[in-house]
Design a protein around this motif. Structure first.
Motif, PDB file in Angstrom:
ATOM      1  N   PRO A 137       0.820  -1.127  -0.046  1.00 56.39           N
ATOM      2  CA  PRO A 137      -0.021  -0.123  -0.175  1.00 56.39           C
ATOM      3  C   PRO A 137       0.862   1.150   0.034  1.00 56.39           C
ATOM      4  CG  PRO A 137       0.042  -0.894   2.386  1.00 56.39           C
ATOM      5  CD  PRO A 137       0.845  -1.677   1.456  1.00 56.39           C
ATOM      6  N   ALA A 138       0.114   2.429   0.019  1.00 58.34           N
ATOM      7  CA  ALA A 138       1.112   3.658   0.257  1.00 58.34           C
ATOM      8  C   ALA A 138       1.942   3.645   1.835  1.00 58.34           C
ATOM      9  CB  ALA A 138      -0.045   4.964   0.344  1.00 58.34           C
ATOM     10  N   ILE A 139       2.946   4.422   1.547  1.00 59.62           N
ATOM     11  CA  ILE A 139       3.946   4.471   2.683  1.00 59.62           C
ATOM     12  C   ILE A 139       3.055   5.115   3.755  1.00 59.62           C
ATOM     13  CG2 ILE A 139       5.871   5.761   3.417  1.00 59.62           C
ATOM     14  CD1 ILE A 139       6.997   5.605   0.627  1.00 59.62           C
ATOM     15  N   GLN A 140       3.121   4.280   4.996  1.00 63.04           N
ATOM     16  CA  GLN A 140       2.464   4.905   6.249  1.00 63.04           C
ATOM     17  C   GLN A 140       3.252   4.393   7.338  1.00 63.04           C
ATOM     18  OE1 GLN A 140      -1.828   3.200   5.985  1.00 63.04           O
ATOM     19  NE2 GLN A 140      -0.935   2.372   3.877  1.00 63.04           N
ATOM     20  N   THR A 141       2.908   5.170   8.513  1.00 62.47           N
ATOM     21  CA  THR A 141       3.275   4.633   9.735  1.00 62.47           C
ATOM     22  C   THR A 141       2.641   3.774  10.256  1.00 62.47           C
ATOM     23  OG1 THR A 141       3.954   7.239  10.202  1.00 62.47           O
ATOM     24  CG2 THR A 141       3.827   5.849  12.049  1.00 62.47           C
ATOM     25  N   ALA A 142       3.409   2.597  11.032  1.00 63.38           N
ATOM     26  CA  ALA A 142       2.640   1.665  11.595  1.00 63.38           C
ATOM     27  C   ALA A 142       3.424   1.053  12.914  1.00 63.38           C
ATOM     28  CB  ALA A 142       2.484   0.323  10.687  1.00 63.38           C
ATOM     29  N   ALA A 143       2.985   0.090  13.787  1.00 65.12           N
ATOM     30  CA  ALA A 143       3.306  -0.264  14.805  1.00 65.12           C
ATOM     31  C   ALA A 143       4.092  -1.564  14.536  1.00 65.12           C
ATOM     32  CB  ALA A 143       2.440  -0.434  16.013  1.00 65.12           C
ATOM     33  N   LEU A 144       5.395  -1.716  14.954  1.00 66.04           N
ATOM     34  CA  LEU A 144       5.962  -2.986  14.871  1.00 66.04           C
ATOM     35  C   LEU A 144       5.955  -3.664  16.248  1.00 66.04           C
ATOM     36  CD1 LEU A 144       9.105  -1.437  13.096  1.00 66.04           C
ATOM     37  CD2 LEU A 144       7.575  -2.933  12.215  1.00 66.04           C
ATOM     38  N   ASN A 145       6.112  -5.393  15.920  1.00 60.62           N
ATOM     39  CA  ASN A 145       6.042  -6.033  17.007  1.00 60.62           C
ATOM     40  C   ASN A 145       7.092  -7.050  16.981  1.00 60.62           C
ATOM     41  OD1 ASN A 145       2.723  -6.429  16.320  1.00 60.62           O
ATOM     42  ND2 ASN A 145       3.575  -5.378  17.864  1.00 60.62           N
ATOM     43  N   ILE A 146       7.919  -7.346  18.030  1.00 62.87           N
ATOM     44  CA  ILE A 146       9.157  -8.171  18.251  1.00 62.87           C
ATOM     45  C   ILE A 146       8.679  -9.806  18.440  1.00 62.87           C
ATOM     46  CG2 ILE A 146      11.323  -9.008  19.416  1.00 62.87           C
ATOM     47  CD1 ILE A 146      11.502  -5.950  20.157  1.00 62.87           C
ATOM     48  N   VAL A 147       8.681 -10.655  17.317  1.00 57.05           N
ATOM     49  CA  VAL A 147       8.325 -11.921  17.500  1.00 57.05           C
ATOM     50  C   VAL A 147       9.067 -12.855  18.020  1.00 57.05           C
ATOM     51  CG1 VAL A 147       7.536 -13.905  16.046  1.00 57.05           C
ATOM     52  CG2 VAL A 147       7.077 -11.448  15.113  1.00 57.05           C
ATOM     53  N   ASP A 148      10.463 -12.356  17.898  1.00 56.22           N
ATOM     54  CA  ASP A 148      11.432 -13.549  18.499  1.00 56.22           C
ATOM     55  C   ASP A 148      12.548 -12.768  19.315  1.00 56.22           C
ATOM     56  OD1 ASP A 148      13.699 -15.294  19.325  1.00 56.22           O
ATOM     57  OD2 ASP A 148      14.019 -15.927  17.512  1.00 56.22           O
ATOM     58  N   THR A 149      12.290 -12.632  20.731  1.00 59.28           N
ATOM     59  CA  THR A 149      13.250 -11.835  21.625  1.00 59.28           C
ATOM     60  C   THR A 149      14.606 -12.157  21.847  1.00 59.28           C
ATOM     61  OG1 THR A 149      12.529 -12.914  23.560  1.00 59.28           O
ATOM     62  CG2 THR A 149      11.356 -11.064  22.924  1.00 59.28           C
ATOM     63  N   THR A 150      14.672 -13.569  21.014  1.00 64.19           N
ATOM     64  CA  THR A 150      16.184 -14.163  21.323  1.00 64.19           C
ATOM     65  C   THR A 150      17.228 -13.779  20.224  1.00 64.19           C
ATOM     66  OG1 THR A 150      15.659 -15.988  19.887  1.00 64.19           O
ATOM     67  CG2 THR A 150      15.157 -16.165  22.334  1.00 64.19           C
ATOM     68  N   PHE A 151      16.723 -13.212  19.048  1.00 64.06           N
ATOM     69  CA  PHE A 151      17.398 -13.047  17.963  1.00 64.06           C
ATOM     70  C   PHE A 151      17.865 -11.332  18.510  1.00 64.06           C
ATOM     71  CE2 PHE A 151      18.933 -11.231  14.103  1.00 64.06           C
ATOM     72  CZ  PHE A 151      19.594 -12.676  13.414  1.00 64.06           C
ATOM     73  N   PRO A 152      19.396 -11.038  18.299  1.00 66.22           N
ATOM     74  CA  PRO A 152      19.916  -9.865  18.546  1.00 66.22           C
ATOM     75  C   PRO A 152      19.417  -8.650  17.771  1.00 66.22           C
ATOM     76  CG  PRO A 152      21.723 -11.187  17.865  1.00 66.22           C
ATOM     77  CD  PRO A 152      20.408 -11.912  17.950  1.00 66.22           C
ATOM     78  N   GLY A 153      19.611  -7.270  18.367  1.00 64.55           N
ATOM     79  CA  GLY A 153      19.671  -6.270  17.582  1.00 64.55           C
ATOM     80  C   GLY A 153      18.311  -5.764  17.451  1.00 64.55           C
ATOM     81  N   LEU A 154      17.268  -6.119  18.401  1.00 70.83           N
ATOM     82  CA  LEU A 154      15.957  -5.618  18.284  1.00 70.83           C
ATOM     83  C   LEU A 154      15.726  -4.685  19.398  1.00 70.83           C
ATOM     84  CD1 LEU A 154      14.339  -9.016  17.532  1.00 70.83           C
ATOM     85  CD2 LEU A 154      14.927  -7.258  15.750  1.00 70.83           C
ATOM     86  N   GLN A 155      16.502  -4.361  20.164  1.00 70.94           N
ATOM     87  CA  GLN A 155      16.198  -3.162  21.251  1.00 70.94           C
ATOM     88  C   GLN A 155      15.377  -2.092  20.875  1.00 70.94           C
ATOM     89  OE1 GLN A 155      19.013  -4.544  20.461  1.00 70.94           O
ATOM     90  NE2 GLN A 155      20.271  -5.308  22.324  1.00 70.94           N
ATOM     91  N   GLY A 156      15.689  -1.379  19.582  1.00 75.14           N
ATOM     92  CA  GLY A 156      15.091  -0.322  19.143  1.00 75.14           C
ATOM     93  C   GLY A 156      13.473  -0.601  18.707  1.00 75.14           C
ATOM     94  N   PHE A 157      13.068  -1.737  18.892  1.00 71.68           N
ATOM     95  CA  PHE A 157      11.868  -2.059  18.240  1.00 71.68           C
ATOM     96  C   PHE A 157      10.902  -2.473  19.435  1.00 71.68           C
ATOM     97  CE2 PHE A 157      14.389  -2.814  14.505  1.00 71.68           C
ATOM     98  CZ  PHE A 157      13.938  -1.806  13.506  1.00 71.68           C
ATOM     99  N   ALA A 158      11.384  -2.294  20.492  1.00 72.75           N
ATOM    100  CA  ALA A 158      10.545  -2.665  21.708  1.00 72.75           C
ATOM    101  C   ALA A 158       9.440  -1.721  21.833  1.00 72.75           C
ATOM    102  CB  ALA A 158      11.420  -2.874  23.059  1.00 72.75           C
ATOM    103  N   ASN A 159       8.335  -2.231  22.471  1.00 74.16           N
ATOM    104  CA  ASN A 159       6.954  -1.331  22.897  1.00 74.16           C
ATOM    105  C   ASN A 159       6.310  -0.789  21.597  1.00 74.16           C
ATOM    106  OD1 ASN A 159       7.952  -1.703  25.708  1.00 74.16           O
ATOM    107  ND2 ASN A 159       9.187  -0.053  25.403  1.00 74.16           N
ATOM    108  N   ASN A 160       6.002  -1.770  20.828  1.00 73.02           N
ATOM    109  CA  ASN A 160       5.227  -1.320  19.787  1.00 73.02           C
ATOM    110  C   ASN A 160       5.850  -0.038  18.916  1.00 73.02           C
ATOM    111  OD1 ASN A 160       3.429  -3.446  20.240  1.00 73.02           O
ATOM    112  ND2 ASN A 160       2.675  -2.266  21.811  1.00 73.02           N
ATOM    113  N   LYS A 161       6.930  -0.138  18.474  1.00 72.81           N
ATOM    114  CA  LYS A 161       7.569   1.153  18.083  1.00 72.81           C
ATOM    115  C   LYS A 161       7.002   1.521  16.738  1.00 72.81           C
ATOM    116  CE  LYS A 161      11.972   2.820  16.246  1.00 72.81           C
ATOM    117  NZ  LYS A 161      12.179   4.079  17.125  1.00 72.81           N
ATOM    118  N   LEU A 162       6.486   2.743  16.660  1.00 68.26           N
ATOM    119  CA  LEU A 162       6.112   3.188  15.316  1.00 68.26           C
ATOM    120  C   LEU A 162       7.180   3.421  14.282  1.00 68.26           C
ATOM    121  CD1 LEU A 162       3.568   6.085  16.733  1.00 68.26           C
ATOM    122  CD2 LEU A 162       3.131   3.798  15.858  1.00 68.26           C
TER     123      LEU A 162
END
Length: 254
Positions: A137-162
């Motif tokens: 679709p068109a470029i939009q803002t959305a909330a991200l969810n971390i699916v696998d907390t064991t994979f590294p490098g995801l700290q910046g996407f915590a708490n439903n980051k927009l």
């Protein structure tokens, strides 16, 4: 006496600099940016960001520039090949076999954003990526969810980051045992797309993955759909996510 101490200090510094300069890097990455379709504005920013990641994390990043240079001998020096916003059919049949043998030798692959919009007719590559791009679709803002907390490098996407991006809708899994690590919450944006004769998109429903990894054909593959926006490549959250995928694909460690 003071002069002697200063001389010794100077020699020590020079030896340290020389040793650091000649020390073997962690690994070597090849960056492929070939496009036979849409050319993303973020390509230039992506190359610069990958080269900066290499400097900060002590690995080599080489941009592939010779169209005829993708050979077994050439790629043997690399531990990971990164497809950065590639599109369309970028390899001939001989180069495809080189890529297959490369992964089968135990090496790694990283696909960024439109790497899933590449080589649709190459069944092996479809399985390497895991899922292929269908529509967005068109470029939009959305909330991200971390699916696998064991994979590294995801700290910046915590708490439903927009996050603002071009949210790819993917076709079915091309292979089983994909390990999903990030998803986008479709309830936070409008996933519908209408490209006329090229088709429509209704979204992927409750679970809409955008990043994953898996072992494949003797090697490793990591894919992230983020990376459409040039500004992505200056965002620390994305760069941490990207480096974690590169490091795993190159070394098998996480």
């Amino acid at each position: 006496m003071r002069a002697v101490r200063l001389f010794i200090l100077f020699v020590f510094i020079q030896i340290t600099i020389s040793t650091t300069a000649t020390a073997q890097k962690q690994f070597k990455a090849l960056i492929v940016t070939t496009t036979r379709g849409w050319h993303h504005e973020s390509l230039h920013a992506g190359v610069l960001a990958l080269q900066d990641l290499a400097r900060k994390n002590f690995f080599d990043a080489v941009l592939w520039e010779d169209p005829n240079g993708f050979t077994d001998k050439y790629v043997a020096q690399f531990q990971v090949i990164i497809f950065l916003n590639t599109t369309g059919d970028i390899f001939d049949s001989a180069q495809q076999k080189v890529m297959e043998r490369y992964i089968q030798s135990g090496k790694g692959y990283v696909g960024i954003h439109s790497a899933s919009d590449t080589e649709y007719d190459w069944d092996w590559y479809n399985k390497l990526v895991g899922r292929m791009f269908h529509i967005h679709p068109a470029i939009q803002t959305a909330a991200l969810n971390i699916v696998d907390t064991t994979f590294p490098g995801l700290q910046g996407f915590a708490n439903n980051k927009l996050w603002t991006d071009e949210w790819y809708e993917f076709g079915p899994e091309k292979i089983t045992e994909l390990h999903y690590i990030l998803a986008v919450n479709e309830s936070t944006y409008n996933p519908k797309a209408d490209w006329g004769a090229r088709g429509k998109g209704e979204g992927m429903g409750k679970f809409h993955p955008i990043a994953w990894y898996h072992n494949f054909d003797g090697g490793r593959a990591f894919y992230t759909a983020l990376g459409h926006m040039p500004t992505d490549f200056s965002d620390p959250a994305f760069l941490n996510h990207l480096y974690a995928g590169i490091f795993w694909a190159a070394t098998g460690r996480k």
